[in-house]
Design an enzyme around this catalytic site. Structure first.
Site, PDB file in Angstrom:
ATOM      1  N   GLU A   1     -25.800 -15.864  -9.849  1.00 49.15           N
ATOM      2  CA  GLU A   1     -24.338 -15.935  -9.988  1.00 49.15           C
ATOM      3  C   GLU A   1     -23.755 -14.537 -10.139  1.00 49.15           C
ATOM      4  O   GLU A   1     -22.684 -14.237  -9.600  1.00 49.15           O
ATOM      5  CB  GLU A   1     -23.941 -16.795 -11.185  1.00 49.15           C
ATOM      6  CG  GLU A   1     -24.379 -18.247 -11.094  1.00 49.15           C
ATOM      7  CD  GLU A   1     -23.972 -18.906  -9.794  1.00 49.15           C
ATOM      8  OE1 GLU A   1     -22.818 -18.750  -9.376  1.00 49.15           O
ATOM      9  OE2 GLU A   1     -24.831 -19.578  -9.194  1.00 49.15           O
TER      10      GLU A   1
ATOM     11  N   TRP B   1     -23.587 -13.156  -6.761  1.00 50.76           N
ATOM     12  CA  TRP B   1     -22.395 -13.656  -6.038  1.00 50.76           C
ATOM     13  C   TRP B   1     -21.181 -12.777  -6.376  1.00 50.76           C
ATOM     14  O   TRP B   1     -20.341 -12.489  -5.530  1.00 50.76           O
ATOM     15  CB  TRP B   1     -22.055 -15.100  -6.460  1.00 50.76           C
ATOM     16  CG  TRP B   1     -22.690 -16.174  -5.636  1.00 50.76           C
ATOM     17  CD1 TRP B   1     -23.722 -16.976  -6.018  1.00 50.76           C
ATOM     18  CD2 TRP B   1     -22.338 -16.578  -4.298  1.00 50.76           C
ATOM     19  NE1 TRP B   1     -24.022 -17.857  -5.001  1.00 50.76           N
ATOM     20  CE2 TRP B   1     -23.184 -17.640  -3.942  1.00 50.76           C
ATOM     21  CE3 TRP B   1     -21.373 -16.154  -3.375  1.00 50.76           C
ATOM     22  CZ2 TRP B   1     -23.116 -18.281  -2.704  1.00 50.76           C
ATOM     23  CZ3 TRP B   1     -21.300 -16.789  -2.144  1.00 50.76           C
ATOM     24  CH2 TRP B   1     -22.166 -17.840  -1.820  1.00 50.76           C
TER      25      TRP B   1
ATOM     26  N   TRP C   1      -4.606 -23.610   1.280  1.00 50.65           N
ATOM     27  CA  TRP C   1      -5.418 -23.154   0.140  1.00 50.65           C
ATOM     28  C   TRP C   1      -4.829 -21.928  -0.545  1.00 50.65           C
ATOM     29  O   TRP C   1      -5.072 -21.688  -1.722  1.00 50.65           O
ATOM     30  CB  TRP C   1      -6.861 -22.879   0.576  1.00 50.65           C
ATOM     31  CG  TRP C   1      -7.005 -21.836   1.658  1.00 50.65           C
ATOM     32  CD1 TRP C   1      -7.049 -22.059   2.999  1.00 50.65           C
ATOM     33  CD2 TRP C   1      -7.109 -20.408   1.500  1.00 50.65           C
ATOM     34  NE1 TRP C   1      -7.169 -20.871   3.683  1.00 50.65           N
ATOM     35  CE2 TRP C   1      -7.219 -19.849   2.792  1.00 50.65           C
ATOM     36  CE3 TRP C   1      -7.131 -19.554   0.399  1.00 50.65           C
ATOM     37  CZ2 TRP C   1      -7.344 -18.471   3.001  1.00 50.65           C
ATOM     38  CZ3 TRP C   1      -7.253 -18.186   0.596  1.00 50.65           C
ATOM     39  CH2 TRP C   1      -7.352 -17.655   1.898  1.00 50.65           C
TER      40      TRP C   1
ATOM     41  N   TRP D   1      -1.193 -26.328   8.103  1.00 57.17           N
ATOM     42  CA  TRP D   1      -1.190 -27.063   6.847  1.00 57.17           C
ATOM     43  C   TRP D   1       0.082 -27.889   6.747  1.00 57.17           C
ATOM     44  O   TRP D   1       1.087 -27.567   7.386  1.00 57.17           O
ATOM     45  CB  TRP D   1      -1.281 -26.075   5.667  1.00 57.17           C
ATOM     46  CG  TRP D   1      -2.509 -25.224   5.759  1.00 57.17           C
ATOM     47  CD1 TRP D   1      -2.591 -23.936   6.208  1.00 57.17           C
ATOM     48  CD2 TRP D   1      -3.855 -25.619   5.452  1.00 57.17           C
ATOM     49  NE1 TRP D   1      -3.889 -23.502   6.184  1.00 57.17           N
ATOM     50  CE2 TRP D   1      -4.690 -24.519   5.726  1.00 57.17           C
ATOM     51  CE3 TRP D   1      -4.436 -26.809   4.973  1.00 57.17           C
ATOM     52  CZ2 TRP D   1      -6.072 -24.564   5.529  1.00 57.17           C
ATOM     53  CZ3 TRP D   1      -5.810 -26.846   4.773  1.00 57.17           C
ATOM     54  CH2 TRP D   1      -6.607 -25.737   5.052  1.00 57.17           C
TER      55      TRP D   1
ATOM     56  N   ASN E   1     -17.014 -24.096 -13.050  1.00 59.36           N
ATOM     57  CA  ASN E   1     -17.227 -23.748 -11.644  1.00 59.36           C
ATOM     58  C   ASN E   1     -17.287 -24.974 -10.730  1.00 59.36           C
ATOM     59  O   ASN E   1     -16.685 -24.992  -9.659  1.00 59.36           O
ATOM     60  CB  ASN E   1     -18.514 -22.926 -11.509  1.00 59.36           C
ATOM     61  CG  ASN E   1     -18.802 -22.568 -10.073  1.00 59.36           C
ATOM     62  OD1 ASN E   1     -17.987 -21.928  -9.406  1.00 59.36           O
ATOM     63  ND2 ASN E   1     -19.934 -23.023  -9.559  1.00 59.36           N
TER      64      ASN E   1
HETATM   65  P1  FAD Z   1     -21.423 -18.566 -15.452  1.00 59.78           P
HETATM   66  O1  FAD Z   1     -21.891 -19.788 -14.750  1.00 59.78           O
HETATM   67  O2  FAD Z   1     -21.985 -18.284 -16.775  1.00 59.78           O
HETATM   68  O3  FAD Z   1     -21.701 -17.354 -14.458  1.00 59.78           O
HETATM   69  C1  FAD Z   1     -21.907 -16.022 -14.929  1.00 59.78           C
HETATM   70  C2  FAD Z   1     -20.982 -15.056 -14.247  1.00 59.78           C
HETATM   71  O4  FAD Z   1     -21.300 -14.940 -12.873  1.00 59.78           O
HETATM   72  C3  FAD Z   1     -19.534 -15.448 -14.298  1.00 59.78           C
HETATM   73  O5  FAD Z   1     -18.976 -15.069 -15.526  1.00 59.78           O
HETATM   74  C4  FAD Z   1     -18.962 -14.674 -13.119  1.00 59.78           C
HETATM   75  O6  FAD Z   1     -18.702 -13.337 -13.460  1.00 59.78           O
HETATM   76  C5  FAD Z   1     -20.111 -14.692 -12.135  1.00 59.78           C
HETATM   77  N1  FAD Z   1     -19.945 -15.785 -11.168  1.00 59.78           N
HETATM   78  C6  FAD Z   1     -20.373 -17.057 -11.303  1.00 59.78           C
HETATM   79  N2  FAD Z   1     -20.100 -17.761 -10.180  1.00 59.78           N
HETATM   80  C7  FAD Z   1     -19.496 -16.905  -9.340  1.00 59.78           C
HETATM   81  C8  FAD Z   1     -18.976 -17.038  -8.017  1.00 59.78           C
HETATM   82  N3  FAD Z   1     -19.050 -18.173  -7.330  1.00 59.78           N
HETATM   83  N4  FAD Z   1     -18.383 -15.965  -7.463  1.00 59.78           N
HETATM   84  C9  FAD Z   1     -18.326 -14.789  -8.125  1.00 59.78           C
HETATM   85  N5  FAD Z   1     -18.800 -14.616  -9.371  1.00 59.78           N
HETATM   86  C10 FAD Z   1     -19.386 -15.645  -9.964  1.00 59.78           C
HETATM   87  N6  FAD Z   1     -14.830 -16.316 -10.917  1.00 59.78           N
HETATM   88  C11 FAD Z   1     -14.163 -15.328 -11.510  1.00 59.78           C
HETATM   89  O7  FAD Z   1     -14.761 -14.546 -12.264  1.00 59.78           O
HETATM   90  N7  FAD Z   1     -12.825 -15.129 -11.287  1.00 59.78           N
HETATM   91  C12 FAD Z   1     -12.118 -15.958 -10.460  1.00 59.78           C
HETATM   92  O8  FAD Z   1     -10.911 -15.735 -10.270  1.00 59.78           O
HETATM   93  C13 FAD Z   1     -12.786 -17.048  -9.860  1.00 59.78           C
HETATM   94  N8  FAD Z   1     -12.115 -17.921  -9.070  1.00 59.78           N
HETATM   95  C14 FAD Z   1     -12.801 -18.951  -8.477  1.00 59.78           C
HETATM   96  C15 FAD Z   1     -12.107 -19.825  -7.624  1.00 59.78           C
HETATM   97  C16 FAD Z   1     -12.765 -20.856  -6.986  1.00 59.78           C
HETATM   98  C17 FAD Z   1     -12.003 -21.789  -6.064  1.00 59.78           C
HETATM   99  C18 FAD Z   1     -14.153 -21.031  -7.192  1.00 59.78           C
HETATM  100  C19 FAD Z   1     -14.894 -22.146  -6.513  1.00 59.78           C
HETATM  101  C20 FAD Z   1     -14.852 -20.166  -8.025  1.00 59.78           C
HETATM  102  C21 FAD Z   1     -14.198 -19.119  -8.680  1.00 59.78           C
HETATM  103  N9  FAD Z   1     -14.873 -18.227  -9.539  1.00 59.78           N
HETATM  104  C22 FAD Z   1     -14.194 -17.196 -10.107  1.00 59.78           C
HETATM  105  C23 FAD Z   1     -16.341 -18.307  -9.722  1.00 59.78           C
HETATM  106  C24 FAD Z   1     -16.829 -19.154 -10.908  1.00 59.78           C
HETATM  107  O9  FAD Z   1     -16.240 -20.414 -10.873  1.00 59.78           O
HETATM  108  C25 FAD Z   1     -16.551 -18.503 -12.267  1.00 59.78           C
HETATM  109  O10 FAD Z   1     -17.028 -17.187 -12.266  1.00 59.78           O
HETATM  110  C26 FAD Z   1     -17.243 -19.244 -13.382  1.00 59.78           C
HETATM  111  O11 FAD Z   1     -16.846 -20.579 -13.417  1.00 59.78           O
HETATM  112  C27 FAD Z   1     -16.918 -18.562 -14.714  1.00 59.78           C
HETATM  113  O12 FAD Z   1     -17.501 -19.239 -15.773  1.00 59.78           O
HETATM  114  P2  FAD Z   1     -18.731 -18.649 -16.578  1.00 59.78           P
HETATM  115  O13 FAD Z   1     -18.485 -17.250 -16.999  1.00 59.78           O
HETATM  116  O14 FAD Z   1     -19.042 -19.629 -17.654  1.00 59.78           O
HETATM  117  O15 FAD Z   1     -19.838 -18.634 -15.438  1.00 59.78           O
END
Ligand code: FAD
Length: 485
Positions: free
Chosen positions: A279, A282, A367, A311, A349
């Site tokens: 993650e 990513w 979107w 759209w 997420n």
């Molecule tokens: P954890 O599951 O603990 O993940 C650890 C870290 O990994 C996160 O804190 C984040 O920094 C990074 N991460 C995880 N998944 C992703 C991903 N798919 N893409 C990039 N980084 C990721 N993340 C954001 O930080 N900011 C956003 O504005 C954002 N917008 C999103 C919009 C959509 C439509 C989707 C599908 C995903 C988005 N995400 C975003 C990615 C992800 O959903 C969040 O990072 C995550 O839910 C944050 O929760 P956590 O810190 O508990 O994640």
């Protein structure tokens, strides 16, 4: 010589690239943060992120003062147009160089170029460093030297390149005594929310701990359960993810510290840590996508053919969009997820994927409207990850899901919130429905609804669209890109 460190999205005093380099190169180092009116002015007056930043700066100020060993040390906080304030401050302090960490969002790059040229005219250099990612810009490229647009090969290349060098900290403490006292006239405390023109948002009630200490607290908590992350992360009712995104966003946690811990545990065989590291990769992936394709920040589809999609628009689409924003779609998982983001600024997420897909592929709404809504609401809003997530869900992005894969909001609900614990938390009006009826109340038997005290259309909306019909409309809508895919 003397230098000025300009803090932006790196609100910590440990493992900090710009601060580290400034302390190495200069005998005297000042530290500043500018509450930039260019960013703040368009925001709603109650914005959790402004409160998060403000609280984190109070801690940063105290920490810098302690590190400097001088009661007049600490952070110089300014409020105004950063592109003017920062050069004016550098000039007032008489520094030779300004140190900052990279920010690759197009607007930030433009601001930095402006500041660079103003400083140059004053004979002051602007030096910038990688800090916010493990690998950035062109550091991980394909063998032919082009940027990756598919995640798995990018991840493999990232993992091949990673070593201790990239994960080690940029120490601050050894030379911290070079932190300079603030000159008289600049010893003001960090502005109150009120002085900034904002209202409190009750972060404490949300139990969203701020600053470096808040990040450490969440990290310690997560490390207790990181081994189970791969299994727990998909269920919104379970405390599976780290909740660290807002800290990574504002740099109250160092990405190197997070990635180092994940990498070490992954090397010792933890499947949970390996998935979590993925993650974080990513995150790097989307940062480099934005750096190489800045046009996506202006609304362009990553795959240009997707810009031909029409759209729905007009009053009907506006009404559907409003129902989505306010959690009134009649699909409980979608509505509970929207209640989560509206009430807390966080969304799990799995739910981000579900609601993004629902907006584009069930409601037929562009979107980009959802992207903007998330940008306004998410505490962790980051242009790169947000755009990446939205373009993934709408199938227009790099390495996105194919357009004909359309999440079924009811199956997603049954699979990822089987007992409806998440739904019941955010939609208490449905709490008494039996598990089987909770995911699609319109299919419940009248007696079940009656027993649970739910009248559809009054206590809870009927579905605003029929998923199967919407699916057919979406496949027709996406037919314009069929050939391009
Ligand atoms: P954890 O599951 O603990 O993940 C650890 C870290 O990994 C996160 O804190 C984040 O920094 C990074 N991460 C995880 N998944 C992703 C991903 N798919 N893409 C990039 N980084 C990721 N993340 C954001 O930080 N900011 C956003 O504005 C954002 N917008 C999103 C919009 C959509 C439509 C989707 C599908 C995903 C988005 N995400 C975003 C990615 C992800 O959903 C969040 O990072 C995550 O839910 C944050 O929760 P956590 O810190 O508990 O994640």
């Amino acid at each position: 010589s003397s230098g000025l460190v300009w803090f932006r999205r790196d609100l910590r005093s440990t493992d900090h690239a710009a601060l580290h380099h400034a302390l190495r190169q200069c005998q005297q180092v000042h530290c500043a943060f500018v509450f930039d009116t260019e960013i703040l002015d368009p925001l709603p007056r109650a914005d959790r992120r402004v409160e998060f930043i403000r609280e984190s700066l109070v801690e940063l100020d105290a920490s810098l003062r302690e590190l400097s060993g001088d009661a007049h040390g600490g952070l110089i906080a300014c409020h105004g147009l950063a592109r003017d304030e920062l050069p004016a401050l550098a000039r007032q302090l008489g520094v030779q160089a300004v140190f900052a960490n990279h920010d690759d969002e197009p607007q930030a790059l433009e601001r930095d170029e402006h500041v660079r040229s103003v400083l140059l005219a004053l004979g002051i250099r602007l030096l910038t460093f990688k800090d916010h990612t493990v690998f950035e810009r062109g550091e991980v490229l394909t063998q032919s030297g082009t940027p990756y647009t598919v995640f798995t090969p990018y991840k493999n290349a990232w993992l091949r390149k990673i070593d201790d060098f990239y994960l080690s900290a940029y120490p601050v403490e050894p030379r911290a005594r070079r932190l300079a006292p603030r000159p008289e006239g600049l010893r003001r405390p960090v502005h109150s929310l009120n002085a900034l023109g904002f209202e409190p948002t009750g972060l404490a009630q949300l139990r969203l701990p701020t600053g470096m200490q808040g990040a450490q607290q969440l990290l310690d908590d997560f490390l207790e359960r990181i081994d189970a992350y791969d299994e727990a992360r998909d269920f919104p009712a379970v405390k599976g993810p780290s909740y660290l995104s807002v800290h990574l966003r504002f740099g109250t946690l160092s990405i190197r510290q997070a990635a180092r811990l994940a990498h070490e545990r992954s090397a010792r065989g933890s499947a949970g840590a390996a998935t979590w590291l993925s993650e974080l990769i990513w995150r790097d992936f989307y940062f480099q996508v934005l750096a190489h394709h800045p046009q996506i920040a202006g609304g362009a589809s990553f795959k240009p053919a997707y810009d031909a999609i029409e759209w729905d628009s007009g009053a009907h689409a506006d009404a559907l969009f409003a129902a989505w924003c306010e959690g009134r779609t009649g699909y409980p998982l979608v509505d509970a997820a929207m209640a989560q983001i509206n009430q807390t600024g966080y969304m799990h997420n799995r739910l981000r994927m579900v609601v993004a897909s629902f907006l584009a592929k069930d409601l037929g709404v562009d979107w980009r409207r959802g992207e903007r809504y998330f940008a306004e609401k998410l505490n962790d809003f980051d242009l790169s990850a947000n755009n990446g997530g939205w373009q993934w869900a709408s199938s227009s992005g790099c390495d996105a899901q194919p357009y004909f894969r359309i999440f079924n909001p009811v199956s997603q609900s049954r699979k990822f919130d089987p007992e409806g614990r998440f739904i019941r938390r955010y939609l208490p009006q449905l709490a008494k429905l039996p598990d089987a009826a909770l995911h699609a109340p319109w299919l419940a038997r009248p007696l079940e609804l009656q027993a649970a005290g739910v009248t559809l259309g009054e206590d809870y909306p009927r579905p605003v669209v029929d998923h199967d019909e919407a699916r057919q409309r979406t496949l027709a809508r996406y037919a314009v890109v069929k050939k391009a895919d």
